[in-house]
Design an enzyme around this catalytic site. Structure first.
Site, mmCIF file in Angstrom:
data_model
loop_
_atom_site.group_PDB
_atom_site.id
_atom_site.type_symbol
_atom_site.label_atom_id
_atom_site.label_comp_id
_atom_site.label_asym_id
_atom_site.label_seq_id
_atom_site.Cartn_x
_atom_site.Cartn_y
_atom_site.Cartn_z
ATOM 1 N N PHE A 52 0.858 -1.182 0.000
ATOM 2 C CA PHE A 52 0.000 0.000 0.000
ATOM 3 C C PHE A 52 0.892 1.229 0.000
ATOM 4 O O PHE A 52 2.071 1.161 0.342
ATOM 5 C CB PHE A 52 -0.961 0.017 1.192
ATOM 6 C CG PHE A 52 -0.309 -0.029 2.536
ATOM 7 C CD1 PHE A 52 -0.096 1.133 3.256
ATOM 8 C CD2 PHE A 52 0.082 -1.239 3.093
ATOM 9 C CE1 PHE A 52 0.504 1.094 4.498
ATOM 10 C CE2 PHE A 52 0.682 -1.275 4.345
ATOM 11 C CZ PHE A 52 0.891 -0.105 5.041
ATOM 12 N N ASP A 53 0.307 2.315 -0.442
ATOM 13 C CA ASP A 53 1.054 3.562 -0.545
ATOM 14 C C ASP A 53 1.379 4.078 0.847
ATOM 15 O O ASP A 53 0.499 4.142 1.708
ATOM 16 C CB ASP A 53 0.199 4.580 -1.304
ATOM 17 C CG ASP A 53 0.875 5.932 -1.383
ATOM 18 O OD1 ASP A 53 2.065 5.969 -1.720
ATOM 19 O OD2 ASP A 53 0.215 6.942 -1.108
ATOM 20 N N VAL A 54 2.620 4.434 1.069
ATOM 21 C CA VAL A 54 3.000 4.963 2.381
ATOM 22 C C VAL A 54 3.445 6.416 2.316
ATOM 23 O O VAL A 54 3.335 7.146 3.291
ATOM 24 C CB VAL A 54 4.126 4.127 3.045
ATOM 25 C CG1 VAL A 54 3.659 2.723 3.317
ATOM 26 C CG2 VAL A 54 5.385 4.113 2.204
ATOM 27 N N THR A 84 0.911 9.055 3.086
ATOM 28 C CA THR A 84 -0.139 8.410 3.874
ATOM 29 C C THR A 84 0.374 8.140 5.278
ATOM 30 O O THR A 84 -0.223 8.555 6.263
ATOM 31 C CB THR A 84 -0.580 7.090 3.206
ATOM 32 O OG1 THR A 84 -0.961 7.356 1.857
ATOM 33 C CG2 THR A 84 -1.739 6.470 3.963
#
Length: 198
Positions: free
Chosen positions: A11-13, A16
């Protein structure tokens, strides 16, 4: 398909969980101490660089971005400084609430949640409720709640991530899209309420 069937979950970090803007600005101040460039000017130049043709994979593309931004803003420029920006990614800080949110999420999934109140980032519901409160009598409770849920999709950092990373819009354009979407949501809710009343 069960979650355990997956071997890898990504997942995009950046943006985020990780404060990439804060990390880049900290590097900027180390690389060009005393330079008068503002934070906003640097970030705007970075975003413009990421929109250019020939954008590469992240974080390696940060090297190219440094050269572009340095030339545009009169910053010191060298291959070593460009590599330094790329390598600074390892030092970029997490947002203050990221660790707590991930820990609580892991505990919930493991069935080991403590007695702490569930973690909720920000105050989106309260802020949106206050903004839309004048329409509550006209909309009714169920529709008022639906409007808050819909507006939650265009209020917050997520809309910036999508419109910046996928559509390459600048901050002004992102705000215009978010404003247009919010107005459409409110118009539709008011129209539905009028039809129900009539």
């Amino acid at each position: 398909m069960a979650l355990r069937d997956f071997k890898v979950l990504t997942f995009d970090v950046v943006g985020t969980l990780i404060d990439f803007e804060g990390g880049m600005l900290a590097y900027l101040r180390r690389a060009a101490p005393g330079h008068p460039v503002t934070d906003d000017a640097f970030l705007a130049a970075y975003r413009a660089a990421r929109k250019q043709e020939g954008t590469g994979w992240y974080p390696d593309d940060l090297e190219r971005c440094w050269h572009v931004v340095a030339q545009a803003l009169g910053l010191p420029d060298s291959d070593a400084l460009a590599r330094g920006l790329r390598d600074s990614v390892a030092d970029w800080p997490a947002f203050p609430d990221s660790v707590e949110a991930l820990q609580q999420s892991a505990q919930l999934r493991a069935g080991k949640a403590g007695t702490d109140a569930p973690f909720v980032r920000g105050h989106r519901i309260e802020l949106l409720s206050a903004a839309v409160e004048p329409l509550r009598p006209q909309l009714g409770e169920a529709r008022f709640r639906r409007v808050l849920q819909a507006l939650s999709l265009v209020y917050g950092t997520e809309v910036f991530l999508v419109l910046k990373d996928i559509w390459h819009l600048d901050a002004g354009e992102i705000c215009e899209v978010a404003r247009w979407t919010a107005q459409a949501i409110l118009r539709q809710a008011q129209q539905d309420a009028s039809q129900d009343a009539g």
